[in-house]
Design an enzyme around this catalytic site. Sequence first.
Site, PDB file in Angstrom:
ATOM      1  N   GLU A  61      37.957  39.197  47.332  1.00 29.09           N
ATOM      2  CA  GLU A  61      37.988  38.756  48.735  1.00 29.09           C
ATOM      3  C   GLU A  61      36.833  37.808  49.052  1.00 29.09           C
ATOM      4  OE1 GLU A  61      39.326  41.295  51.846  1.00 29.09           O
ATOM      5  OE2 GLU A  61      40.322  42.644  50.436  1.00 29.09           O
ATOM      6  N   PRO A 106      46.109  32.151  38.316  1.00 29.97           N
ATOM      7  CA  PRO A 106      45.311  31.848  37.121  1.00 29.97           C
ATOM      8  C   PRO A 106      44.326  30.691  37.340  1.00 29.97           C
ATOM      9  CG  PRO A 106      47.570  32.281  36.486  1.00 29.97           C
ATOM     10  CD  PRO A 106      47.546  32.280  37.987  1.00 29.97           C
ATOM     11  N   GLN A 133      19.582  55.075  36.736  1.00 35.31           N
ATOM     12  CA  GLN A 133      18.211  55.209  36.233  1.00 35.31           C
ATOM     13  C   GLN A 133      17.600  56.548  36.666  1.00 35.31           C
ATOM     14  OE1 GLN A 133      17.061  52.939  34.226  1.00 35.31           O
ATOM     15  NE2 GLN A 133      15.010  53.751  33.889  1.00 35.31           N
ATOM     16  N   TRP A 179      45.704  39.422  39.521  1.00 35.54           N
ATOM     17  CA  TRP A 179      44.746  40.395  40.070  1.00 35.54           C
ATOM     18  C   TRP A 179      45.184  40.932  41.433  1.00 35.54           C
ATOM     19  CZ3 TRP A 179      42.296  35.361  39.145  1.00 35.54           C
ATOM     20  CH2 TRP A 179      41.979  35.184  37.795  1.00 35.54           C
TER      21      TRP A 179
END
Length: 389
Positions: free
Chosen positions: A373, A138, A346, A166
Amino acid sequence: MAFKDTLLEGLNFNLSEEHLAVKEAARDFAQNELLPGILERDNEQKFDPKLLKRMGELGFMGMMVSPEYGGGGMDTVSYVLAMEELSKVDASASVMVSVNNSLVCYGLEAYGTEEQKQKYLTRLASGEIVGAFCLSEPEAGSDATSQHTTAEDKGEHYLVNGTKNWITNGGISSVCLVIAQTHPELKHKGINCLIVEKGWDGFAVGKKEDKMGIRASDTHSLMFSDVKVPKENRIGADGFGFKFAMSTLNGGRIGIAAQALGIAAGAFELSLKYAQERKAFGKPIFEHQAIQFKLAEMATKIEAARLLVYKAARLKDEHKDYVEAAAMAKLFASDVAMWATTEAVQIHGGYGYVKEYHVERMMRDAKITQIYEGTSEIQKLVIARELIR
């Protein structure tokens, strides 16, 4: 300076028949097995365990590990070729491959004891089990020295407490490489890396993260509460953990650079095909100069990214200093991925904004390559440091 000294190194990009075979095998698997069901996996945020098992059977989970430990014994160039092809279709699959190869298997083979390799590496390399690399916290993302997870030395074992955030493969992994602080007074020189098995008392898996991109990949928080880790599960000497983490991340950047390259290349391939099929004002939109210019610039930047990725891989294979090359490859390839996928949306127009045409997912997937990373900002710091080293 480092840049001038290494500019022409690693530029022999002639691919062998073995390289081309790896590339073709990865492309076949991606197109024929990963592509079906990819929209459902993205929506449901679940990766099919059968596909994960299949990646192990095909050798993608331990490509660079020595055959002595159940791996493919391949070089880094083979690895990035496979990563590119997998990432053209499914970045969620490729990040699982990247973590298991670049961080977990590499770290164990390079720095683990023979007992650790026999016990863990052989099963990881074959895909029998999956590994996770636990560094981020964290309050410790880019600042990897600020480890709040502790590994208290209790004589015969360490007592681990803390939270990791994560973590890719966090929920499905059987083995985790956990970076933790043992000697706070020594700061980064007091950090260790410990091999922690899923299922040990005090080890809990937190909620799965609801992510913008790579949604099918398994990303969790991991919690450790008085987890007893035997001393023989420490990698390297006491205090080696930070150096271990930085060394493995240097190689990991090559894998993520290849992932970014693949995302960009996949979006380009879809855009080129669409531009030749979609008609506007009585002719295929590819015949409009505005679209031609977009595709020409996409192709050029993707090729430049590919050369940087191949160079970093070749330098690693030649056992030369690849720190700067890996950082450059990741910085540039991730920027190209974000830009190229936006251009792909797009080019597709309104169709690009809906999931059926895939490029909106690729745009979401691309963003993480500028973050994990080592963020793009960290890559610039690494490159700048190398320029005057």
